[in-house]
Design a protein around this motif. Sequence first.
Motif, PDB file in Angstrom:
ATOM      1  N   GLU A  24     -35.082 -55.758  14.408  1.00 49.23           N
ATOM      2  CA  GLU A  24     -34.135 -56.393  15.335  1.00 49.23           C
ATOM      3  C   GLU A  24     -32.722 -55.880  15.104  1.00 49.23           C
ATOM      4  OE1 GLU A  24     -33.829 -60.973  16.829  1.00 49.23           O
ATOM      5  OE2 GLU A  24     -35.354 -60.489  15.335  1.00 49.23           O
ATOM      6  N   GLY A  25     -32.056 -55.504  16.196  1.00 47.86           N
ATOM      7  CA  GLY A  25     -30.667 -55.069  16.097  1.00 47.86           C
ATOM      8  C   GLY A  25     -30.478 -53.665  15.553  1.00 47.86           C
ATOM      9  N   GLN A  26     -31.574 -52.902  15.429  1.00 51.62           N
ATOM     10  CA  GLN A  26     -31.456 -51.538  14.864  1.00 51.62           C
ATOM     11  C   GLN A  26     -31.425 -50.454  15.945  1.00 51.62           C
ATOM     12  OE1 GLN A  26     -31.048 -50.947  11.667  1.00 51.62           O
ATOM     13  NE2 GLN A  26     -31.670 -52.845  10.697  1.00 51.62           N
ATOM     14  N   GLY A  27     -31.437 -50.873  17.227  1.00 50.46           N
ATOM     15  CA  GLY A  27     -31.418 -49.877  18.301  1.00 50.46           C
ATOM     16  C   GLY A  27     -32.751 -49.168  18.476  1.00 50.46           C
ATOM     17  N   ILE A  28     -33.825 -49.859  18.085  1.00 48.11           N
ATOM     18  CA  ILE A  28     -35.166 -49.274  18.184  1.00 48.11           C
ATOM     19  C   ILE A  28     -36.059 -50.209  18.986  1.00 48.11           C
ATOM     20  CG2 ILE A  28     -37.236 -48.593  16.885  1.00 48.11           C
ATOM     21  CD1 ILE A  28     -35.348 -47.901  14.542  1.00 48.11           C
ATOM     22  N   GLU A  29     -36.722 -49.641  20.002  1.00 47.45           N
ATOM     23  CA  GLU A  29     -37.696 -50.414  20.764  1.00 47.45           C
ATOM     24  C   GLU A  29     -39.085 -50.104  20.219  1.00 47.45           C
ATOM     25  OE1 GLU A  29     -39.426 -50.964  25.321  1.00 47.45           O
ATOM     26  OE2 GLU A  29     -37.756 -49.578  24.973  1.00 47.45           O
ATOM     27  N   VAL A  30     -39.799 -51.151  19.837  1.00 53.05           N
ATOM     28  CA  VAL A  30     -41.137 -50.964  19.273  1.00 53.05           C
ATOM     29  C   VAL A  30     -42.185 -51.206  20.350  1.00 53.05           C
ATOM     30  CG1 VAL A  30     -42.770 -51.660  17.475  1.00 53.05           C
ATOM     31  CG2 VAL A  30     -40.303 -51.765  17.014  1.00 53.05           C
ATOM     32  N   LEU A  31     -42.969 -50.175  20.636  1.00 50.69           N
ATOM     33  CA  LEU A  31     -44.062 -50.288  21.596  1.00 50.69           C
ATOM     34  C   LEU A  31     -45.378 -50.451  20.837  1.00 50.69           C
ATOM     35  CD1 LEU A  31     -43.117 -47.252  23.901  1.00 50.69           C
ATOM     36  CD2 LEU A  31     -42.476 -49.642  24.217  1.00 50.69           C
ATOM     37  N   GLY A  32     -46.340 -51.095  21.481  1.00 49.56           N
ATOM     38  CA  GLY A  32     -47.678 -51.196  20.911  1.00 49.56           C
ATOM     39  C   GLY A  32     -48.640 -50.346  21.718  1.00 49.56           C
ATOM     40  N   LEU A  33     -49.881 -50.258  21.297  1.00 47.63           N
ATOM     41  CA  LEU A  33     -50.862 -49.433  22.000  1.00 47.63           C
ATOM     42  C   LEU A  33     -51.096 -49.914  23.433  1.00 47.63           C
ATOM     43  CD1 LEU A  33     -53.490 -48.735  19.188  1.00 47.63           C
ATOM     44  CD2 LEU A  33     -51.843 -47.132  20.177  1.00 47.63           C
ATOM     45  N   ALA A  34     -50.869 -51.207  23.671  1.00 43.47           N
ATOM     46  CA  ALA A  34     -51.039 -51.746  25.027  1.00 43.47           C
ATOM     47  C   ALA A  34     -49.955 -51.220  25.973  1.00 43.47           C
ATOM     48  CB  ALA A  34     -51.012 -53.269  24.993  1.00 43.47           C
ATOM     49  N   ASP A  35     -48.861 -50.673  25.419  1.00 44.06           N
ATOM     50  CA  ASP A  35     -47.731 -50.202  26.241  1.00 44.06           C
ATOM     51  C   ASP A  35     -47.840 -48.725  26.606  1.00 44.06           C
ATOM     52  OD1 ASP A  35     -46.440 -52.741  25.968  1.00 44.06           O
ATOM     53  OD2 ASP A  35     -45.781 -52.138  23.972  1.00 44.06           O
ATOM     54  N   VAL A  36     -48.841 -48.028  26.101  1.00 43.02           N
ATOM     55  CA  VAL A  36     -48.981 -46.583  26.374  1.00 43.02           C
ATOM     56  C   VAL A  36     -50.368 -46.309  26.942  1.00 43.02           C
ATOM     57  CG1 VAL A  36     -47.344 -45.908  24.562  1.00 43.02           C
ATOM     58  CG2 VAL A  36     -49.786 -46.073  24.009  1.00 43.02           C
ATOM     59  N   ALA A  37     -50.525 -45.125  27.532  1.00 45.10           N
ATOM     60  CA  ALA A  37     -51.831 -44.745  28.083  1.00 45.10           C
ATOM     61  C   ALA A  37     -52.862 -44.694  26.948  1.00 45.10           C
ATOM     62  CB  ALA A  37     -51.719 -43.390  28.770  1.00 45.10           C
ATOM     63  N   GLU A  38     -54.075 -45.093  27.260  1.00 50.35           N
ATOM     64  CA  GLU A  38     -55.124 -45.100  26.227  1.00 50.35           C
ATOM     65  C   GLU A  38     -55.436 -43.686  25.759  1.00 50.35           C
ATOM     66  OE1 GLU A  38     -58.766 -47.310  26.243  1.00 50.35           O
ATOM     67  OE2 GLU A  38     -57.817 -48.915  27.419  1.00 50.35           O
ATOM     68  N   PHE A  39     -55.741 -43.563  24.496  1.00 51.55           N
ATOM     69  CA  PHE A  39     -56.162 -42.282  23.926  1.00 51.55           C
ATOM     70  C   PHE A  39     -57.261 -42.568  22.910  1.00 51.55           C
ATOM     71  CE2 PHE A  39     -52.576 -43.852  21.415  1.00 51.55           C
ATOM     72  CZ  PHE A  39     -53.031 -43.721  20.104  1.00 51.55           C
ATOM     73  N   PRO A  40     -58.097 -41.562  22.616  1.00 52.41           N
ATOM     74  CA  PRO A  40     -59.185 -41.816  21.663  1.00 52.41           C
ATOM     75  C   PRO A  40     -58.639 -42.076  20.263  1.00 52.41           C
ATOM     76  CG  PRO A  40     -59.267 -39.547  22.512  1.00 52.41           C
ATOM     77  CD  PRO A  40     -58.104 -40.216  23.154  1.00 52.41           C
TER      78      PRO A  40
END
Length: 199
Positions: A22-38
Amino acid sequence: MTKILLATRNAAKLVELRRLLEGQGIEVLGLADVAEFPEAPETGATFAENALAKARDAAAATGLPAVADDSGLAVDALGGMPGVLSARWCGRHGFDEENLQLVLGQLQDVPDERRGAKFVCAAALVVPGGKEVVVHGEWPGRLARAPRGTNGFGYDPIFVPEGEERTSAEMSPQEKDAASHRGRAMRALLPHLTALAGG
Protein backbone atom coordinates in the motif's frame (compact mmCIF):
# COMPACT_ATOMS: atom_id res chain seq x y z
CA MET A 1 1.72 3.01 -11.47
CA THR A 2 3.96 -0.03 -11.82
CA LYS A 3 2.11 -3.29 -12.32
CA ILE A 4 3.28 -6.59 -10.92
CA LEU A 5 1.56 -9.93 -11.14
CA LEU A 6 1.18 -12.10 -8.07
CA ALA A 7 0.93 -15.58 -9.58
CA THR A 8 -1.85 -16.90 -7.38
CA ARG A 9 -5.58 -17.56 -7.43
CA ASN A 10 -5.61 -17.37 -3.64
CA ALA A 11 -7.58 -14.22 -2.78
CA ALA A 12 -6.15 -14.12 0.76
CA LYS A 13 -2.56 -13.97 -0.55
CA LEU A 14 -3.53 -11.18 -2.95
CA VAL A 15 -5.09 -9.12 -0.17
CA GLU A 16 -1.99 -9.72 1.97
CA LEU A 17 0.48 -8.46 -0.69
CA ARG A 18 -1.73 -5.48 -1.58
CA ARG A 19 -1.75 -4.50 2.11
CA LEU A 20 2.05 -4.80 2.29
CA LEU A 21 2.56 -2.68 -0.84
CA GLU A 22 0.00 0.00 0.00
CA GLY A 23 1.24 3.46 -0.93
CA GLN A 24 4.29 2.14 -2.82
CA GLY A 25 3.06 3.08 -6.31
CA ILE A 26 2.61 -0.56 -7.26
CA GLU A 27 -0.58 -2.17 -8.54
CA VAL A 28 -0.79 -5.85 -7.69
CA LEU A 29 -2.67 -8.01 -10.18
CA GLY A 30 -3.72 -11.61 -9.64
CA LEU A 31 -4.08 -14.44 -12.15
CA ALA A 32 -7.78 -13.59 -12.49
CA ASP A 33 -6.74 -10.17 -13.90
CA VAL A 34 -4.69 -11.53 -16.84
CA ALA A 35 -5.33 -13.86 -19.77
CA GLU A 36 -5.12 -17.53 -18.80
CA PHE A 37 -1.88 -19.35 -19.50
CA PRO A 38 -0.76 -22.92 -18.81
CA GLU A 39 0.53 -23.26 -15.27
CA ALA A 40 3.11 -25.96 -14.63
CA PRO A 41 2.37 -28.31 -11.72
CA GLU A 42 4.33 -27.76 -8.50
CA THR A 43 6.89 -30.54 -8.72
CA GLY A 44 9.89 -28.85 -7.08
CA ALA A 45 11.59 -30.49 -4.13
CA THR A 46 11.87 -27.14 -2.32
CA PHE A 47 9.69 -24.10 -1.73
CA ALA A 48 12.23 -21.99 -3.67
CA GLU A 49 12.07 -24.23 -6.76
CA ASN A 50 8.27 -24.10 -6.82
CA ALA A 51 8.11 -20.32 -6.30
CA LEU A 52 10.68 -19.66 -9.03
CA ALA A 53 8.93 -21.96 -11.52
CA LYS A 54 5.58 -20.23 -10.92
CA ALA A 55 7.09 -16.73 -11.24
CA ARG A 56 9.01 -17.67 -14.43
CA ASP A 57 5.84 -19.07 -16.06
CA ALA A 58 3.82 -15.98 -15.15
CA ALA A 59 6.48 -13.49 -16.31
CA ALA A 60 7.02 -15.33 -19.60
CA ALA A 61 3.28 -15.56 -20.31
CA THR A 62 2.31 -11.98 -19.42
CA GLY A 63 5.45 -9.89 -19.87
CA LEU A 64 4.86 -8.47 -16.39
CA PRO A 65 7.24 -8.67 -13.43
CA ALA A 66 5.87 -11.65 -11.54
CA VAL A 67 5.95 -12.62 -7.88
CA ALA A 68 5.13 -16.13 -6.71
CA ASP A 69 5.47 -17.81 -3.39
CA ASP A 70 5.37 -21.32 -2.11
CA SER A 71 4.89 -21.96 1.54
CA GLY A 72 3.94 -24.63 3.97
CA LEU A 73 4.24 -26.10 7.40
CA ALA A 74 7.34 -27.96 8.57
CA VAL A 75 6.63 -30.09 11.65
CA ASP A 76 9.61 -31.20 13.76
CA ALA A 77 8.04 -34.51 14.84
CA LEU A 78 7.24 -35.31 11.18
CA GLY A 79 10.82 -34.70 10.02
CA GLY A 80 9.96 -31.36 8.40
CA MET A 81 6.87 -32.66 6.61
CA PRO A 82 4.32 -31.87 5.22
CA GLY A 83 6.70 -29.19 3.80
CA VAL A 84 6.17 -28.67 0.05
CA LEU A 85 3.25 -31.12 0.26
CA SER A 86 1.36 -28.96 2.81
CA ALA A 87 -1.51 -28.02 0.47
CA ARG A 88 -2.10 -31.63 -0.57
CA TRP A 89 -1.01 -33.57 2.53
CA CYS A 90 -4.30 -35.50 2.61
CA GLY A 91 -3.73 -36.59 -0.99
CA ARG A 92 -5.85 -33.92 -2.67
CA HIS A 93 -5.12 -30.24 -3.25
CA GLY A 94 -7.00 -27.51 -1.41
CA PHE A 95 -8.70 -29.53 1.31
CA ASP A 96 -7.55 -27.38 4.25
CA GLU A 97 -9.66 -29.06 6.93
CA GLU A 98 -8.62 -32.59 5.88
CA ASN A 99 -4.94 -31.58 5.78
CA LEU A 100 -5.16 -30.02 9.24
CA GLN A 101 -6.97 -33.02 10.76
CA LEU A 102 -4.42 -35.43 9.24
CA VAL A 103 -1.51 -33.53 10.85
CA LEU A 104 -3.35 -33.43 14.20
CA GLY A 105 -3.97 -37.16 13.95
CA GLN A 106 -0.32 -37.86 13.17
CA LEU A 107 0.72 -35.86 16.25
CA GLN A 108 -1.92 -37.28 18.58
CA ASP A 109 0.62 -39.07 20.83
CA VAL A 110 3.34 -36.41 20.58
CA PRO A 111 3.82 -34.54 23.90
CA ASP A 112 3.44 -30.76 23.99
CA GLU A 113 7.17 -30.10 24.33
CA ARG A 114 7.84 -31.95 21.05
CA ARG A 115 5.16 -30.23 18.95
CA GLY A 116 7.53 -27.65 17.45
CA ALA A 117 6.77 -26.46 13.93
CA LYS A 118 7.42 -23.54 11.63
CA PHE A 119 5.75 -21.98 8.65
CA VAL A 120 8.22 -21.51 5.79
CA CYS A 121 7.80 -19.30 2.74
CA ALA A 122 9.95 -18.80 -0.34
CA ALA A 123 9.02 -15.81 -2.50
CA ALA A 124 10.40 -15.27 -5.99
CA LEU A 125 10.43 -12.21 -8.22
CA VAL A 126 11.08 -12.68 -11.93
CA VAL A 127 11.41 -9.61 -14.17
CA PRO A 128 10.98 -10.52 -17.87
CA GLY A 129 14.42 -10.47 -19.49
CA GLY A 130 15.86 -9.27 -16.22
CA LYS A 131 16.64 -10.37 -12.73
CA GLU A 132 15.43 -13.25 -10.62
CA VAL A 133 15.37 -12.99 -6.83
CA VAL A 134 14.36 -15.60 -4.25
CA VAL A 135 13.96 -14.75 -0.56
CA HIS A 136 12.81 -16.77 2.45
CA GLY A 137 10.78 -16.15 5.57
CA GLU A 138 10.22 -18.43 8.57
CA TRP A 139 7.73 -18.24 11.43
CA PRO A 140 8.61 -20.58 14.32
CA GLY A 141 6.07 -21.91 16.76
CA ARG A 142 4.30 -25.06 17.91
CA LEU A 143 1.10 -26.92 17.13
CA ALA A 144 -2.01 -26.79 19.29
CA ARG A 145 -4.03 -29.94 19.99
CA ALA A 146 -7.25 -28.55 18.49
CA PRO A 147 -8.09 -25.80 15.98
CA ARG A 148 -8.90 -22.33 17.34
CA GLY A 149 -9.81 -19.10 15.55
CA THR A 150 -11.40 -18.16 12.25
CA ASN A 151 -8.88 -15.76 10.68
CA GLY A 152 -6.42 -17.05 8.14
CA PHE A 153 -6.49 -20.32 6.24
CA GLY A 154 -4.67 -23.63 5.93
CA TYR A 155 -2.95 -24.66 9.14
CA ASP A 156 -3.44 -21.27 10.86
CA PRO A 157 -6.00 -22.60 13.40
CA ILE A 158 -3.48 -25.05 14.90
CA PHE A 159 -0.28 -22.96 14.64
CA VAL A 160 0.75 -21.10 17.81
CA PRO A 161 3.61 -18.68 17.00
CA GLU A 162 6.62 -18.44 19.31
CA GLY A 163 5.87 -16.14 22.26
CA GLU A 164 2.11 -16.39 21.68
CA GLU A 165 -0.73 -18.25 23.37
CA ARG A 166 -3.11 -17.57 20.47
CA THR A 167 -3.11 -19.47 17.19
CA SER A 168 -2.35 -17.47 14.06
CA ALA A 169 -6.07 -17.84 13.20
CA GLU A 170 -6.87 -15.88 16.38
CA MET A 171 -4.60 -12.97 15.41
CA SER A 172 -5.77 -9.94 13.43
CA PRO A 173 -4.71 -9.76 9.76
CA GLN A 174 -2.38 -6.86 10.65
CA GLU A 175 -0.70 -8.81 13.47
CA LYS A 176 -0.31 -11.79 11.19
CA ASP A 177 1.19 -9.70 8.35
CA ALA A 178 3.73 -8.25 10.78
CA ALA A 179 4.92 -11.64 12.01
CA SER A 180 4.13 -14.32 9.43
CA HIS A 181 6.51 -16.25 7.21
CA ARG A 182 4.86 -14.77 4.11
CA GLY A 183 5.00 -11.29 5.59
CA ARG A 184 8.71 -11.75 6.35
CA ALA A 185 9.45 -13.09 2.85
CA MET A 186 7.45 -10.35 1.12
CA ARG A 187 9.15 -7.67 3.22
CA ALA A 188 12.52 -9.11 2.15
CA LEU A 189 11.27 -8.74 -1.44
CA LEU A 190 10.01 -5.16 -0.93
CA PRO A 191 13.26 -3.38 -1.84
CA HIS A 192 13.33 -5.27 -5.16
CA LEU A 193 9.65 -4.45 -5.81
CA THR A 194 9.92 -0.77 -4.93
CA ALA A 195 13.01 -0.55 -7.17
CA LEU A 196 10.73 -1.55 -10.07
CA ALA A 197 8.50 1.41 -9.22
CA GLY A 198 11.55 3.65 -9.15
CA GLY A 199 11.23 3.93 -5.36
